[in-house]
Design a protein around this motif. Structure first.
Motif, PDB file in Angstrom:
ATOM      1  N   SER A  54       0.681  -1.223   0.055  1.00  0.00           N
ATOM      2  CA  SER A  54      -0.101   0.204  -0.064  1.00  0.00           C
ATOM      3  C   SER A  54       0.325   1.081   0.576  1.00  0.00           C
ATOM      4  O   SER A  54       0.519   2.371  -0.515  1.00  0.00           O
ATOM      5  N   TYR A  61      -1.235   7.396   1.612  1.00  0.00           N
ATOM      6  CA  TYR A  61      -1.917   6.552   2.151  1.00  0.00           C
ATOM      7  C   TYR A  61      -2.025   6.146   3.252  1.00  0.00           C
ATOM      8  O   TYR A  61      -3.508   4.850   4.261  1.00  0.00           O
ATOM      9  N   GLN A  95     -14.500   5.818  -6.489  1.00  0.00           N
ATOM     10  CA  GLN A  95     -14.675   3.943  -6.033  1.00  0.00           C
ATOM     11  C   GLN A  95     -15.200   3.471  -7.052  1.00  0.00           C
ATOM     12  O   GLN A  95     -14.390   1.965  -6.627  1.00  0.00           O
ATOM     13  N   TYR A 110     -16.562  -6.988  -5.392  1.00  0.00           N
ATOM     14  CA  TYR A 110     -16.878  -5.460  -4.608  1.00  0.00           C
ATOM     15  C   TYR A 110     -18.221  -4.754  -4.738  1.00  0.00           C
ATOM     16  O   TYR A 110     -19.688  -5.200  -6.328  1.00  0.00           O
ATOM     17  N   SER A 112     -21.152  -1.773  -3.923  1.00  0.00           N
ATOM     18  CA  SER A 112     -21.525  -0.364  -3.262  1.00  0.00           C
ATOM     19  C   SER A 112     -22.246  -0.125  -2.650  1.00  0.00           C
ATOM     20  O   SER A 112     -23.232   0.143  -3.936  1.00  0.00           O
ATOM     21  N   SER A 126     -17.480  -2.405   0.097  1.00  0.00           N
ATOM     22  CA  SER A 126     -16.643  -3.876   0.687  1.00  0.00           C
ATOM     23  C   SER A 126     -16.551  -5.395  -0.616  1.00  0.00           C
ATOM     24  O   SER A 126     -16.675  -4.927  -1.513  1.00  0.00           O
ATOM     25  N   LYS A 134     -12.816  -6.615   3.065  1.00  0.00           N
ATOM     26  CA  LYS A 134     -12.606  -5.073   3.464  1.00  0.00           C
ATOM     27  C   LYS A 134     -13.796  -4.660   3.801  1.00  0.00           C
ATOM     28  O   LYS A 134     -14.325  -5.103   2.865  1.00  0.00           O
ATOM     29  N   TYR A 135     -13.843  -3.776   4.611  1.00  0.00           N
ATOM     30  CA  TYR A 135     -14.625  -2.775   4.739  1.00  0.00           C
ATOM     31  C   TYR A 135     -14.113  -1.192   4.608  1.00  0.00           C
ATOM     32  O   TYR A 135     -13.650  -1.521   5.035  1.00  0.00           O
ATOM     33  N   ARG A 136     -14.328  -0.403   3.775  1.00  0.00           N
ATOM     34  CA  ARG A 136     -13.931   0.843   4.101  1.00  0.00           C
ATOM     35  C   ARG A 136     -15.925   1.780   3.531  1.00  0.00           C
ATOM     36  O   ARG A 136     -16.800   1.113   3.148  1.00  0.00           O
ATOM     37  N   ASP A 138     -17.166   5.615   4.715  1.00  0.00           N
ATOM     38  CA  ASP A 138     -17.189   6.590   4.992  1.00  0.00           C
ATOM     39  C   ASP A 138     -18.575   7.190   5.538  1.00  0.00           C
ATOM     40  O   ASP A 138     -20.410   7.196   5.346  1.00  0.00           O
ATOM     41  N   GLU A 151     -11.801   2.136   7.665  1.00  0.00           N
ATOM     42  CA  GLU A 151     -11.507   1.089   7.390  1.00  0.00           C
ATOM     43  C   GLU A 151     -11.325   0.114   8.152  1.00  0.00           C
ATOM     44  O   GLU A 151     -10.617  -0.102   8.981  1.00  0.00           O
ATOM     45  N   ASP A 153     -10.363  -4.540   7.839  1.00  0.00           N
ATOM     46  CA  ASP A 153      -9.973  -5.415   7.232  1.00  0.00           C
ATOM     47  C   ASP A 153      -9.241  -6.890   8.463  1.00  0.00           C
ATOM     48  O   ASP A 153      -9.414  -7.104   9.245  1.00  0.00           O
TER      49      ASP A 153
END
Length: 177
Positions: A54, A61, A95, A110, A112, A126, A134-136, A138, A151, A153
């Motif tokens: 990353s 990041y 994204q 994926y 969203s 996700s 992974k969850y991101r 906002d 996030e 993981d």
């Protein structure tokens, strides 16, 4: 005297067996992390799988607040206070375009969505890659002036635990306006 001694013993025992919850806060937000969560130092963060990759891909990041509970990693960014980062539909579109490459490699995990949670809004992303879920997220206040990004993981086989953790974190976020 006996009552005082019993009360003292009970309160001491309770204090020793009780796991305190970790509070993450700054001038814009307060949230509670679940019992058992601990803060990671920079060496622990650098040792996490995928961190070196990353950093090679994007020097910006770095996540300022890093936590772990069991095998699950939690990263929290500073609260966004600018229009560009608070445009959830625009961020979702961006994204979606970025993560479109997953489909070209046969990975259709994926997802969203923008959801309303009470008066606040949530952009939730996700996906799973290399057996890591992974969850991101906002999470935005009602007036759309503050957004807490983060996030999570987790090992692919711990999705239920990670989802419960995500919900617990989201439900604890309180913006300070």
């Amino acid at each position: 005297m006996k009552k005082s001694l019993v009360l003292l013993l009970l309160s001491t025992t309770g204090a020793l067996t009780c796991k305190a919850q970790l509070m993450h806060s700054n001038e814009n937000v307060k949230l509670t992390l679940p019992s058992g969560t601990y803060k990671l130092n920079q060496q622990q963060v650098d040792a996490l799988p995928g961190i070196k990759l990353s950093k090679k891909l994007s020097q910006s990041y770095d996540i300022p607040y890093n936590y772990k509970i069991g095998d699950i990693y939690i990263g929290l960014f500073n609260v966004n206070k600018d229009f560009i980062n608070n445009d959830l539909p625009g961020k979702k579109l961006s994204q979606d375009e970025v993560y479109n490459f997953l489909k070209s490699y046969g990975n259709d995990t994926y997802n969203s969505a923008i959801k309303n949670i009470g008066k606040n809004r949530l952009l939730l992303i996700s996906y799973t890659i290399n057996h890591i879920g992974k969850y991101r997220f906002d999470y935005q206040n009602e007036s759309k002036t503050l957004t807490q990004a983060g996030e999570i993981d987790y090992p692919e086989n711990q999705k239920e635990k990670a989802t419960a953790l995500l919900n617990e974190i989201l439900n604890s976020i309180r913006f300070i306006e």
